[in-house]
Design a protein around this motif. Structure first.
Motif, PDB file in Angstrom:
ATOM      1  N   HIS A   1       0.861  -1.134   0.022  1.00  0.00           N
ATOM      2  CA  HIS A   1      -0.174   0.136   0.054  1.00  0.00           C
ATOM      3  C   HIS A   1       0.848   1.387   0.159  1.00  0.00           C
ATOM      4  N   ILE A   2       0.451   2.201  -0.680  1.00  0.00           N
ATOM      5  CA  ILE A   2       1.234   3.460  -0.781  1.00  0.00           C
ATOM      6  C   ILE A   2       1.556   3.974   0.497  1.00  0.00           C
ATOM      7  N   SER A   3       0.653   3.995   1.540  1.00  0.00           N
ATOM      8  CA  SER A   3       0.918   4.561   2.958  1.00  0.00           C
ATOM      9  C   SER A   3       2.113   3.641   3.521  1.00  0.00           C
ATOM     10  N   GLU A   4       2.366   2.640   3.108  1.00  0.00           N
ATOM     11  CA  GLU A   4       3.630   2.004   3.798  1.00  0.00           C
ATOM     12  C   GLU A   4       4.839   2.670   3.820  1.00  0.00           C
ATOM     13  N   ALA A   5       5.014   3.605   2.764  1.00  0.00           N
ATOM     14  CA  ALA A   5       5.978   4.358   2.833  1.00  0.00           C
ATOM     15  C   ALA A   5       6.333   5.412   3.957  1.00  0.00           C
ATOM     16  N   ASN A   6       5.261   5.557   4.539  1.00  0.00           N
ATOM     17  CA  ASN A   6       5.099   6.689   5.881  1.00  0.00           C
ATOM     18  C   ASN A   6       5.585   5.533   7.079  1.00  0.00           C
ATOM     19  N   THR A   7       6.854   5.363   7.253  1.00  0.00           N
ATOM     20  CA  THR A   7       7.249   4.987   8.282  1.00  0.00           C
ATOM     21  C   THR A   7       8.700   5.089   8.745  1.00  0.00           C
ATOM     22  N   PRO A   8       9.067   5.347  10.010  1.00  0.00           N
ATOM     23  CA  PRO A   8      10.301   5.593  10.152  1.00  0.00           C
ATOM     24  C   PRO A   8      11.450   4.435   9.788  1.00  0.00           C
ATOM     25  N   LYS A   9      11.101   3.151   9.475  1.00  0.00           N
ATOM     26  CA  LYS A   9      11.878   2.449   8.776  1.00  0.00           C
ATOM     27  C   LYS A   9      12.451   2.813   7.618  1.00  0.00           C
ATOM     28  N   ILE A  10      11.645   3.568   6.712  1.00  0.00           N
ATOM     29  CA  ILE A  10      11.925   4.074   5.680  1.00  0.00           C
ATOM     30  C   ILE A  10      12.678   5.491   5.687  1.00  0.00           C
ATOM     31  N   HIS A  11      12.134   6.396   6.391  1.00  0.00           N
ATOM     32  CA  HIS A  11      12.486   7.956   6.536  1.00  0.00           C
ATOM     33  C   HIS A  11      12.967   7.810   8.049  1.00  0.00           C
ATOM     34  N   SER A  12      14.406   7.843   8.212  1.00  0.00           N
ATOM     35  CA  SER A  12      14.834   7.845   9.701  1.00  0.00           C
ATOM     36  C   SER A  12      14.542   9.271  10.243  1.00  0.00           C
ATOM     37  N   SER A  13      14.302  10.194   9.526  1.00  0.00           N
ATOM     38  CA  SER A  13      13.994  11.487  10.261  1.00  0.00           C
ATOM     39  C   SER A  13      12.547  11.495  11.094  1.00  0.00           C
ATOM     40  N   GLY A  14      11.682  10.168  10.878  1.00  0.00           N
ATOM     41  CA  GLY A  14      10.710  10.324  11.466  1.00  0.00           C
ATOM     42  C   GLY A  14       9.279  10.648  10.770  1.00  0.00           C
ATOM     43  N   LYS A  15       8.438  11.350  11.023  1.00  0.00           N
ATOM     44  CA  LYS A  15       7.684  11.722  10.447  1.00  0.00           C
ATOM     45  C   LYS A  15       7.625  12.150   8.838  1.00  0.00           C
ATOM     46  N   VAL A  16       6.895  11.419   7.984  1.00  0.00           N
ATOM     47  CA  VAL A  16       7.090  11.670   6.512  1.00  0.00           C
ATOM     48  C   VAL A  16       5.959  12.730   6.162  1.00  0.00           C
ATOM     49  N   ASP A  17       6.239  13.720   5.550  1.00  0.00           N
ATOM     50  CA  ASP A  17       5.301  14.825   5.256  1.00  0.00           C
ATOM     51  C   ASP A  17       4.682  14.538   3.918  1.00  0.00           C
ATOM     52  N   LEU A  18       5.244  13.754   3.054  1.00  0.00           N
ATOM     53  CA  LEU A  18       4.813  13.658   1.552  1.00  0.00           C
ATOM     54  C   LEU A  18       5.504  12.202   0.933  1.00  0.00           C
ATOM     55  N   ILE A  19       4.570  11.674   0.332  1.00  0.00           N
ATOM     56  CA  ILE A  19       5.236  10.419  -0.510  1.00  0.00           C
ATOM     57  C   ILE A  19       4.944  10.998  -2.201  1.00  0.00           C
TER      58      ILE A  19
END
Ligand code: FAD
Length: 362
Positions: free
Chosen positions: A176-194
């Motif tokens: 699912h596209i929303s799975e890109a919103n995780t600290p495992k992917i973006h170590s900076s924490g909160k994802v603002d945009l995919i």
């Protein structure tokens, strides 16, 4: 001013170009996450299989024509000033047979075949080829200076430019596209945009599942022979969805012989009889390949199949809220992913800037 965290899903030419342009803005911290990366050859990954050249097929007055128009200058700049990118200038000739009018290939190429296409003032040296120079069965032809991209050099070059600007790369497969919103992917924490640059697989990705994206199967033969110029013709006598084109890639990348445009066909394996037809047509269109001899004088590097991510209605460059996070789509570029890459990435970035800096737009 706090940095905004962005995940670009997809590492084909669309994802990498978008990530590169984003990485030039210090306000953005970019991670590219993808199932396939440059170096991979896979049926789910179109970009390595492309020729790739700049021969616009977009229709005058459409957003697609605007994206192609905006891509010429960056590609020309690479060919002129950045030899390490693997893009070079080549003269190209577009041959037209009246008997192909109405065929699938001729429809696909309609603007390209026109004696007066929108891009004639964009590319250098656009002109009609004198009738006396045309081969048997060719009714008209145009020529211009274009570029040919060696994808085996250009895709890694895009990665290296991104790395230089601080972009991180991660292997990941999302259901699912929303799975890109995780600290495992973006170590900076909160994802603002995919940014969704998933090409053909946008048809299957949860949260997107765009069924208007379908494959247009392209089979190619890569040979060591040199063509001297790029050639394209309006159709073939072998079938409506077969095509004939020849282009030599930059920096020893070999010559691509194409092809086909088989819509709805997901077949990943090479069709050996189609391969023979491709080679026969190529040496007929471009005798310089073999010095006028037969296909046994072609020196084959590899056969290949790629699936162009065609979207009914054209590429999707839109923003959308999915599970409370902005998603900007940039997928569905069909047979034009390279020649529209900078224009599409610029259009996507305009939407990203709007989504993340709404006050700046008031
Ligand atoms: P892709 O290159 O397919 O990349 C998609 C990316 O998304 C991959 O990294 C993939 O792993 C990732 N992804 C997808 N789903 C997921 C998921 N669920 N989770 C994680 N990652 C995911 N174009 C031109 O401009 N000029 C040409 O001359 C030309 N010639 C071509 C010739 C052939 C034979 C073919 C097949 C294509 C040609 N094209 C050409 C078209 C061009 O190759 C495509 O338009 C372009 O490569 C599409 O790029 P993309 O980045 O959108 O998709």
């Amino acid at each position: 001013m706090s940095q905004k965290n962005i995940v670009v899903v997809g590492a084909g030419v669309s994802g990498l170009t978008t990530a590169l342009l984003l990485s030039r803005n210090p306000e953005y911290k970019v991670v590219v996450a993808a199932k396939h990366m440059p170096g991979d050859y896979d049926i789910e990954y179109a970009s390595p299989w492309a020729g790739a050249n700049y021969m616009p097929v977009s229709v005058r007055g459409t957003p697609a024509a605007e994206w192609d128009r905006n891509t010429w200058a960056p590609l020309e700049n690479l060919a002129r000033n950045r030899p390490e990118a693997g893009v070079h200038f080549q003269e190209c000739e577009i041959h037209n047979r009246t008997k192909d009018v109405g065929s699938a290939t001729a429809e696909w190429f309609a603007e390209l075949l026109s004696p007066n296409p929108w891009f004639k003032d964009v590319v250098p040296n656009f002109r009609s080829v004198p009738k006396a120079r045309l081969g048997a069965g060719i009714d008209s032809a145009t020529s211009f200076t274009s570029v040919c991209i060696n994808t085996a050099i250009y895709l890694p070059w895009l990665v290296s430019q991104c790395l230089k600007n601080g972009v991180e790369f991660k292997r990941a497969v999302f259901n699912h596209i929303s799975e890109a919103n995780t600290p495992k992917i973006h170590s900076s924490g909160k994802v603002d945009l995919i940014v969704n640059c998933t090409g053909l697989l946008a048809s299957r990705l949860g949260g997107v599942e765009d069924k208007s994206v379908v494959p247009a199967r392209g089979q190619i033969v890569l040979v060591r022979n040199e063509a001297g110029k790029m050639l394209d013709i309006s159709g073939t006598d072998d079938g409506d969805d077969e095509a004939c084109y020849v282009m030599s890639r930059a920096a020893g990348g070999g010559t691509i012989l194409g092809g086909s445009y088989q819509k709805g066909n997901w077949e990943s394996q090479v069709d050996p009889s189609l391969a023979v037809r491709i080679m026969k047509r190529a040496v007929e269109l471009c005798p310089a390949l073999t010095g006028g001899k037969g296909i046994e004088h072609l020196d084959i590097i590899r056969h290949g199949v790629g699936l162009r991510p065609v979207r009914e209605g054209g590429a999707r460059i839109e923003k959308q809220r999915i599970n409370n996070v902005w998603v900007v789509h940039n997928y569905g570029h069909g047979g034009a992913g390279y020649q529209s890459s900078y224009g599409c990435a610029q259009a996507a970035i305009q939407l990203i800037d709007e989504a993340l800096n709404p006050r700046a737009r008031l």
